[in-house]
Write an enzyme that holds these catalytic residues in place. Structure first.
Site, mmCIF file in Angstrom:
data_model
loop_
_atom_site.group_PDB
_atom_site.id
_atom_site.type_symbol
_atom_site.label_atom_id
_atom_site.label_comp_id
_atom_site.label_asym_id
_atom_site.label_seq_id
_atom_site.Cartn_x
_atom_site.Cartn_y
_atom_site.Cartn_z
ATOM 1 N N GLY A 1 38.987 30.355 38.127
ATOM 2 C CA GLY A 1 37.752 29.995 38.787
ATOM 3 C C GLY A 1 36.559 30.428 38.087
ATOM 4 N N PRO A 2 35.580 30.140 38.346
ATOM 5 C CG PRO A 2 33.583 29.445 39.706
ATOM 6 C CD PRO A 2 35.295 29.238 39.637
ATOM 7 N N PRO A 3 33.128 31.955 36.394
ATOM 8 C CG PRO A 3 32.246 32.137 34.452
ATOM 9 C CD PRO A 3 32.339 31.365 35.430
ATOM 10 C CB VAL B 1 34.512 33.783 42.018
ATOM 11 C CG1 VAL B 1 33.584 32.602 41.671
ATOM 12 C CG2 VAL B 1 35.792 33.943 41.102
ATOM 13 N N GLY B 2 34.900 37.114 41.166
ATOM 14 C CA GLY B 2 35.662 38.380 41.733
ATOM 15 C C GLY B 2 37.428 38.523 41.048
ATOM 16 C CE LYS B 3 37.805 34.355 36.687
ATOM 17 N NZ LYS B 3 36.663 34.433 36.911
ATOM 18 C CB THR B 4 38.066 41.393 36.559
ATOM 19 O OG1 THR B 4 38.244 40.504 35.821
ATOM 20 C CG2 THR B 4 38.619 42.653 35.931
ATOM 21 C CB SER C 1 33.483 11.729 41.167
ATOM 22 O OG SER C 1 32.328 12.465 40.530
ATOM 23 C CE LYS D 1 32.283 15.898 43.205
ATOM 24 N NZ LYS D 1 33.088 14.702 42.875
#
Length: 800
Positions: A354-356, A358-361, A679, A722
């Site tokens: 996911g993007p930076p 967002v809470g991955k770590t 798109s 979107k």
């Protein structure tokens, strides 16, 4: 150092388990701070002289005047090699015996006042029949010892016995005998030559007798057991005064007590037998000792107990993070399986993408906390050497295990949570490809026998819970991606950010900025303003920084006030006053229907966004122009849309050769921002039809979808982002591909309840909903059909 008997002040290095003789060349490892400072002082001297004196008790880490022998050797520093761990490998050559008259311990290093003992040595008998006979006997005894023990290489024996000067011969024989520290110190301190030769002869004969006994034992019980008996007899004879022998005893005990696999135990025993045969100050002995220490330090059979209460685990995950339901659900599923299989299940290998921000770590840390496991983070960003993962082979100087083994040692258990952070940021060069080295680590069928190059032993990683994080899945090699269970974490919606700010960010920033005694509250409108007008991101890092900035200004205001306030209510007006002008504004829709202007939708690194498409038709000669910093795929979408419009000219009441008399310009505003992807196809096609037919496009409709030459509308990605972007811009009707209907469940309910989603399969359906027209039914289409009215030059074959 001068050969006169005048006292000299020199830096001192205390030695543990080593005695250096004059003319002897030795390699020393210097690591203690005071010893390192003494070495630097010696290097600063013109003669590079230093005093090397043995410690009486090798266990003393900071010896004083009473802990050192009073006879030492002055040496000249030859070479210095600074090692990565901060120690220094020093090559020195003994110069002469000295007596330590006094020791100064007040500085950064020890300094000694020493007096040369060369003149005192000359008082003893140095020539004549007694000395010559003693020298001959020492030579013969040393050769006999070398034959019996096999501990001294033949070339060394030949070199030593060829020494003509008796004093030098005595010192070199003592240096190569492997005597205890106290015995070697006796030889160094005995100044008259004849007593020194006599004492040395006694020691040689005693060692030779021990060697003969060991040889007889080896013949009886075999070479392997004989080596063990030899180690025991030597250890028993050395006593506690020899630090090296004590360390060997400690290693024997540790190897016996450590719960090791059979392969590791056999390897350690073999390496230990080699270590016993070596000079403790040799470089190879240091390499072997480091290897043994590493193997013993690993948690081979140590496992932490999992918390298998799935209700408690769910509570911990919910307390730490808002949303991220897919990742939480997968962890709880894993714990349920562990509970049913009694802990025998293999650890999953997850990839949080996911993007930076967002809470991955932080989610990985919460997973470790919810499962009760140790947590270790390995940063892979910028790693380009395969050995960083698998370690270096022991043939290289300074070799060490790789990051995986380091992480296990740090965790202290064989089932930790290991976070492989930024797995998509690895690169490769001539040193290898680290992503290929991870294939073995992250393959459940292989990692139960992972082999680190340094250890060269199988290590079971199957119980480790690996969690990788990545921003871009496209940057991960396909074989590595195939081994990962990918959980995509989309960017947070504005509603998500509002909840996160309210529940997590504001309380944390209030606490971090010392406002716990002050009642600080942000209104929802103030938080929405921070989210929409002061940050533009997929995660919440910038939002937390902005909240922190407001809290810092409130802290200053609280302290500067004559009467400190006990309560702050942060409203939008105060936010603007404290932070200044708004940094971002949403792209507004047009507000009224316009010809050739369409609301497209796009996905960026920070979420969804409105993408305006503008089309202008000018008198010309058939030129098609597209601007707005478009990528190759987007340029092809413009061309495909134009080809479809030309094919549908008759149905659109256009002359079939209309394109020969006009120039068409397709523009995407914000020209400095790169744009790409297929798109926007139906938006481009709608804009072209509107500009050519002069029918306006509805301002309250947005659209996304890829278009083909036959007018089919193909599915797209990022539907959730979107639709949220359209909702944020005040557009509540969105035209989307029919095949994306299955993704509607991903859209937040708070957004979906306000939206009208129009699912289409063909461009004619799009035009019927997007254009203001008098006869919408004229655009009804044969599903996916291709007729002469479409292309004019092609019709599909009819089946018979």
């Amino acid at each position: 150092m001068s050969q006169s008997a005048q006292p000299t002040n020199l830096p001192v290095i205390p030695l543990r388990g080593v005695v250096v003789f004059p003319e002897m060349v030795a390699s020393l490892f210097v690591g203690r701070p005071r010893s390192s400072a003494a070495l630097e002082a010696a290097l600063a001297r013109e003669d590079r002289a230093i005093v090397l004196v043995a410690q009486i008790n090798a266990r003393d880490n900071d010896p004083g005047p009473g802990d050192l022998y009073d006879v030492a050797c002055v040496a000249k520093v030859d070479k210095v090699l600074r090692l990565p761990d901060g120690t220094m490998k020093v090559s020195v050559q003994g110069v002469e015996r000295v007596r330590v008259q006094g020791l100064d311990t007040s500085g950064d290093y020890l300094q000694a006042i020493v007096t040369p003992l060369t003149a005192e040595m000359e008082l003893g008998p140095i020539e004549g029949e007694p000395v010559d006979e003693a020298v001959t006997r020492v030579r013969s005894a040393f050769e006999a010892f070398a034959r019996a023990s096999r501990r001294v290489p033949p070339e060394v024996v030949a070199s030593v016995v060829s020494i003509a000067e008796p004093s030098h011969l005595t010192d070199m024989v003592a240096a190569h005998m492997g005597l205890k520290v106290g015995e070697r110190q006796q030889i160094l301190a005995l100044l008259p030559l004849l007593p020194r030769l006599s004492r040395l002869l006694e020691l040689i004969e005693a060692e030779t007798e021990v060697a003969n006994v060991e040889r007889r034992i080896r013949k009886k019980v075999g070479a392997g057991e004989g080596e063990g008996e030899r180690g025991q007899s030597v250890s028993a004879g050395d006593g506690e005064g020899d630090e090296f022998k004590n360390e060997l005893d400690d290693l024997v005990r540790e190897i016996g007590e450590k719960d090791l696999p059979d392969e590791a135990r056999q390897r350690l025993e073999r390496e230990f037998r080699k270590l016993k045969m070596m000079n403790p100050m040799s470089a190879e002995a240091g390499v072997l000792r480091t290897y043994i220490d590493w193997v013993l330090s690993l948690p081979w059979a140590t496992y932490s107990e999992d918390k298998l209460d799935i209700v408690e685990a769910q509570r911990v995950l919910d307390d730490d993070h808002y949303g991220l339901e897919k990742a939480k659900e997968r962890i709880v599923e894993y714990l349920a399986v562990q509970q049913l299989t009694k802990g025998e299940g293999k650890g999953p290998i997850l990839c949080l993408a996911g993007p930076p921000g967002v809470g991955k770590t932080s989610l990985a840390k919460s997973i470790a906390r919810s499962t009760g496991r140790k947590f270790v983070r390995i940063s892979l960003g910028g790693v380009r050497d395969e050995a960083e993962i698998r370690g270096h082979r022991r043939t290289y100087v300074g070799a060490l295990p790789g990051k995986i083994i380091h992480a296990l040692k740090k965790a202290g258990t064989s089932n930790p949570v290991i976070l492989l952070d930024e797995i998509d940021k690895m690169s490769m060069d001539f040193r290898g490809d680290p992503s290929s080295a991870l294939l073995e680590v992250l393959d459940p069928e292989q990692n139960e026998a992972f082999v680190d190059h340094y250890l060269d032993l199988d290590y079971d990683l199957s119980k480790v819970l690996f969690i990788a994080t990545a921003n871009f899945l496209q940057a991960i090699p396909i074989p590595l991606k195939d081994r990962l269970e990918i959980i995509e974490l989309d960017g947070y919606t504005a509603l998500d950010k509002l909840q996160i700010a309210r529940q997590y960010l504001v309380p944390r920033q209030v606490r971090d900025n010392g406002l716990t005694d002050v009642d600080v509250r942000f209104t929802d409108d103030a938080l929405r303003l921070l989210i929409e007008s002061y940050t533009r991101e997929a995660g919440v890092r910038a939002l937390e920084r902005q909240i922190g900035s407001v809290c810092r200004k409130l802290a200053r205001e609280h302290l500067e006030a004559k009467r400190p306030r006990k309560r702050f209510r942060v409203k939008p007006v105060r936010v603007k006053k404290l932070l200044g002008a708004e940094r971002f504004t949403d792209k507004p829709h047009e507000g009224k229907d316009r010809v050739g202007v369409v609301n497209g939708l796009a996905v960026t690194s920070v979420g969804g966004d409105l993408l305006h498409v503008e089309v202008a038709v000018l008198p010309g000669k058939g030129k098609l122009t597209f601007t707005g910093k478009l990528g190759d795929v987007m340029q092809e979408s413009v061309q495909a849309a134009m080809s479809y419009v030309r094919a549908r000219a008759k149905a659109l009441d256009l002359d079939r050769s209309f394109y020969e008399n006009v120039d068409v310009h397709v523009h995407f505003p914000e020209g400095a921002v790169p744009k790409d992807g297929p798109s926007a196809g139906i938006a481009i096609c709608t804009g072209l039809v509107s500009a050519l037919t002069r029918m306006p496009v509805r301002f309250d409709v947005a659209m996304t979808g890829e278009v083909t030459l036959r007018g089919r509308v193909l599915p797209i990605g990022g539907l959730k982002q979107k639709v949220i972007a359209a909702h944020r811009a005040g557009i509540f009707t969105v035209v989307v591909p029919k095949e994306n209907e299955r993704h509607v469940e991903d859209i937040p309910k708070e957004v979906l309840k306000d939206m009208e989603l129009v699912f289409v399969e063909h461009v004619d359906d799009v035009l019927r909903h997007a254009l203001r027209m008098e006869h919408p039914d004229r655009f009804l289409t044969e599903p996916f059909g291709v007729t002469r009215d479409y292309l004019g030059i092609y019709a599909p074959a009819t089946a018979h």
